[in-house]
Design a protein around this motif. Structure first.
Motif, PDB file in Angstrom:
ATOM      1  N   UNK A 264     -14.656 -25.387 -40.085  1.00 38.29           N
ATOM      2  CA  UNK A 264     -15.708 -24.407 -40.312  1.00 38.29           C
ATOM      3  C   UNK A 264     -17.057 -24.790 -39.737  1.00 38.29           C
ATOM      4  N   UNK A 265     -17.075 -25.668 -38.735  1.00 36.18           N
ATOM      5  CA  UNK A 265     -18.330 -26.091 -38.129  1.00 36.18           C
ATOM      6  C   UNK A 265     -18.654 -25.239 -36.908  1.00 36.18           C
ATOM      7  N   UNK A 266     -19.933 -24.989 -36.636  1.00 38.00           N
ATOM      8  CA  UNK A 266     -20.305 -24.140 -35.489  1.00 38.00           C
ATOM      9  C   UNK A 266     -19.819 -24.746 -34.169  1.00 38.00           C
ATOM     10  N   UNK A 267     -19.185 -23.949 -33.345  1.00 35.81           N
ATOM     11  CA  UNK A 267     -18.632 -24.454 -32.094  1.00 35.81           C
ATOM     12  C   UNK A 267     -19.698 -24.688 -31.038  1.00 35.81           C
ATOM     13  N   UNK A 268     -20.798 -23.938 -31.090  1.00 39.28           N
ATOM     14  CA  UNK A 268     -21.816 -24.056 -30.051  1.00 39.28           C
ATOM     15  C   UNK A 268     -22.904 -25.061 -30.428  1.00 39.28           C
ATOM     16  N   UNK A 269     -22.833 -25.619 -31.613  1.00 40.28           N
ATOM     17  CA  UNK A 269     -23.833 -26.599 -32.037  1.00 40.28           C
ATOM     18  C   UNK A 269     -23.565 -27.951 -31.395  1.00 40.28           C
ATOM     19  N   UNK A 270     -24.628 -28.623 -30.939  1.00 39.78           N
ATOM     20  CA  UNK A 270     -24.470 -29.950 -30.348  1.00 39.78           C
ATOM     21  C   UNK A 270     -23.911 -30.920 -31.384  1.00 39.78           C
ATOM     22  N   UNK A 271     -23.048 -31.823 -30.930  1.00 43.39           N
ATOM     23  CA  UNK A 271     -22.422 -32.777 -31.846  1.00 43.39           C
ATOM     24  C   UNK A 271     -22.023 -34.021 -31.061  1.00 43.39           C
ATOM     25  N   UNK A 272     -21.471 -35.000 -31.781  1.00 43.67           N
ATOM     26  CA  UNK A 272     -21.033 -36.254 -31.144  1.00 43.67           C
ATOM     27  C   UNK A 272     -19.624 -36.587 -31.627  1.00 43.67           C
ATOM     28  N   UNK A 273     -18.728 -35.600 -31.551  1.00 41.72           N
ATOM     29  CA  UNK A 273     -17.384 -35.770 -32.092  1.00 41.72           C
ATOM     30  C   UNK A 273     -16.299 -35.859 -31.030  1.00 41.72           C
ATOM     31  N   UNK A 274     -16.644 -35.700 -29.768  1.00 44.02           N
ATOM     32  CA  UNK A 274     -15.653 -35.872 -28.708  1.00 44.02           C
ATOM     33  C   UNK A 274     -15.163 -37.320 -28.695  1.00 44.02           C
TER      34      UNK A 274
END
Length: 341
Positions: A264-274
């Protein structure tokens, strides 16, 4: 006045590399003078403000060479760059530069990507259906446009550490050139080599520690160009090499965003999960992670060639195993890739 014929693709690559290295350096100075910097935040993988927009330098070199290739080299037998790719790339470069400067909504960006992909597919002289006749023609066109737009976006999502986009472009371009040279697959080899050269020049300034980033103006058009070449490769009947060559980017981006969607997390939000970001967080340098991906891409290029020359299932299985293995190492055993001592 008639243009002179574009030189051999390897010469194009050399020209692109030299000009790109010089042009990107000029662009870096221009961006710094105007304080157009990417400032670190909690989701960044860099620690100092760095100019963002190096794609301007890459495209300033690559696009004229691609146009020269398109104007003077015949498309038959994998010759020149299709004009549809050049026009689509220019369009997305303009949209993406505006996004870098002012910001656009995710909906606007996605609409531009889909229109560029669908428009190119309508006019590209594809030799066959992208999905090998498994879908009705109209549906083949629509699904191919969506898949191409997804590749554009995943390429943009994956541009998160120093060197990673450079090694991916070079790896994919070299794989396409290898397919053309050894297996005789008629992909637009001039475009592949121009991309290899232009990104080699960019890597001079983007290898860790990077002095400049691509920005959306670079990652989006480059993803579009590479996606278009993969679409052409699939339409030639070589769907397995088209999946194998970009397997790491396809897997990391798709699995990461799929898991974010499930949570349920926003897909277009920047993140560091790759996975590659997890490896950096575990202590590996950007250069070590990008180098590991480059090594995998070398193996994937060989597997793509094998798939083009033989039955695809063995190369596909091995590509999945190698890609999955690197993803697992990045997530769980990054220390295995750390230098001794």
């Amino acid at each position: 006045m008639t243009l002179p014929a574009a030189p051999h693709p390897l010469i194009l690559a050399l020209i692109a590399a030299v000009l790109s290295a010089g042009t990107v350096r000029l662009v870096e100075g221009w961006l710094r003078a105007r304080a157009m910097l990417d400032h670190p935040n909690a989701r960044s993988s860099h620690s100092v403000p760095t100019p963002r927009g190096g794609g301007l330098g890459v495209l300033a070199v690559a696009l004229p060479l691609l146009a020269w290739d398109a104007a003077t080299r015949p498309l038959a037998d994998g010759g020149g760059t299709p004009w549809a790719l050049v026009v689509g790339t220019v369009t997305l470069a303009v949209v993406s530069w505006w996004d870098d400067l002012r910001g656009l909504s995710a909906r606007t960006r996605l609409a531009a990507h889909l229109l560029a992909c669908f428009g190119a597919l309508v006019v590209l002289p594809l030799p066959g259906p992208v999905f090998q006749g498994w879908l009705p023609p109209a549906l083949d066109l629509v699904v191919a446009a969506v898949a191409w737009a997804w590749f554009v976006n995943l390429f943009n999502f994956m541009d998160g550490i120093d060197g990673i986009s450079g090694v991916e472009v070079i790896g994919l371009g070299a794989a396409l050139a290898l397919l053309h040279a050894v297996a005789g697959v008629p992909v637009p080899v001039g475009a592949a080599w121009v991309l290899v050269g232009a990104m080699a020049g960019f890597l001079v300034w983007n290898w860790h520690p990077a002095r400049i980033f691509l920005g959306d103006v670079g990652s989006v058009p480059l993803g579009y160009l590479l996606g278009g070449l993969l679409i052409i490769l699939a339409s030639l009947g070589h769907w397995a090499p088209a999946l194998i060559a970009p397997a790491y980017y396809l897997a990391d981006a798709t699995l990461t965003l799929g898991l974010r969607a499930l949570r349920g997390r926003p897909l277009v939000q920047a993140h560091r999960e790759h996975a590659y970001q997890r490896a950096v967080q575990a202590g590996l340098s950007h250069a070590r992670v990008s180098g590991a991906i480059a090594a995998l891409n070398t193996a994937l290029a060989g597997l793509a060639l094998w798939a083009a020359m033989d039955a695809p299932w063995g190369p596909l299985a091995l590509a999945a195993a190698l890609t999955g293995g690197l993803l697992w190492v990045f997530h769980r055993r990054a220390q295995w890739l750390a230098p001794e001592g």
